[in-house]
Design a protein around this motif. Sequence first.
Motif, short mmCIF file in Angstrom:
data_model
loop_
_atom_site.label_atom_id
_atom_site.label_comp_id
_atom_site.label_asym_id
_atom_site.label_seq_id
_atom_site.Cartn_x
_atom_site.Cartn_y
_atom_site.Cartn_z
N SER A 125 0.80 -1.22 0.00
CA SER A 125 0.00 0.00 0.00
C SER A 125 0.83 1.28 0.00
N VAL A 126 0.24 2.29 -0.59
CA VAL A 126 0.73 3.67 -0.55
C VAL A 126 -0.52 4.51 -0.27
N SER A 127 -0.42 5.42 0.70
CA SER A 127 -1.57 6.27 1.00
C SER A 127 -1.11 7.68 1.32
N VAL A 128 -2.02 8.62 1.08
CA VAL A 128 -1.81 10.03 1.42
C VAL A 128 -3.01 10.44 2.27
N LEU B 80 0.12 16.23 -4.23
CA LEU B 80 0.50 16.42 -2.84
C LEU B 80 0.40 17.88 -2.45
N CYS B 81 0.07 18.11 -1.19
CA CYS B 81 0.08 19.45 -0.60
C CYS B 81 1.01 19.41 0.60
N PHE B 82 1.68 20.52 0.88
CA PHE B 82 2.55 20.56 2.03
C PHE B 82 1.73 20.29 3.29
N LYS C 161 6.05 12.86 6.27
CA LYS C 161 5.25 14.07 6.19
C LYS C 161 5.86 14.93 5.10
N PHE C 162 5.03 15.38 4.16
CA PHE C 162 5.49 16.20 3.04
C PHE C 162 5.49 17.65 3.47
N GLU C 163 6.69 18.22 3.68
CA GLU C 163 6.80 19.58 4.23
C GLU C 163 7.71 20.46 3.38
N VAL C 164 7.55 21.75 3.55
CA VAL C 164 8.42 22.73 2.91
C VAL C 164 9.71 22.82 3.69
N ALA C 165 10.82 22.91 2.98
CA ALA C 165 12.12 23.15 3.62
C ALA C 165 12.80 24.28 2.87
N ARG C 166 13.65 24.98 3.55
CA ARG C 166 14.38 26.07 2.89
C ARG C 166 15.60 25.51 2.20
N GLN C 167 15.92 26.10 1.07
CA GLN C 167 17.12 25.71 0.35
C GLN C 167 18.32 26.26 1.07
N ILE C 168 19.35 25.45 1.15
CA ILE C 168 20.59 25.88 1.80
C ILE C 168 21.49 26.47 0.73
N GLY C 169 21.86 27.70 0.88
CA GLY C 169 22.76 28.36 -0.08
C GLY C 169 24.21 28.19 0.35
N LEU C 170 25.06 27.94 -0.60
CA LEU C 170 26.49 27.77 -0.30
C LEU C 170 27.27 28.98 -0.78
#
Length: 113
Positions: free
Chosen positions: A74-77, A90-92, A104-113
């Motif tokens: 199974s796969v479920s949302v 998908l929604c955050f 859990k599908f979440e927003v993350a910030r991009q890490i700038g180098l």
Amino acid sequence: HWGLNALVLHRRKNLDVSDPNGMESYCLVFRGMTLGSDAGCAVSVPDQGLEPVHALLLYFNGQFYLENVSQRSSVSVNTTSIPANMLIPLCFGDCIRIAEWDLKFEVARQIGL
């Protein structure tokens, strides 16, 4: 084949002469990634009941989707089961369950180098 998920391109010596950097780099991320127990998956998790390639996370037209590529498990949302070979948007904040693996599908910030 989903073995390659991202690459870096370097552009050298073809920028405008006034460019102080003289080089630019671009990170290209493919619009899909595999999730499963196989070490070749972009997200590989052993011992969670996952098939070698169990699901795909896709991005197109400004939207993320999850596809169930498993025929056995199974796969479920958010407790809604996804039939095999079907995409679901998908929604955050969505809760995803793939076999015995909870995400859990979440927003993350991009890490700038």
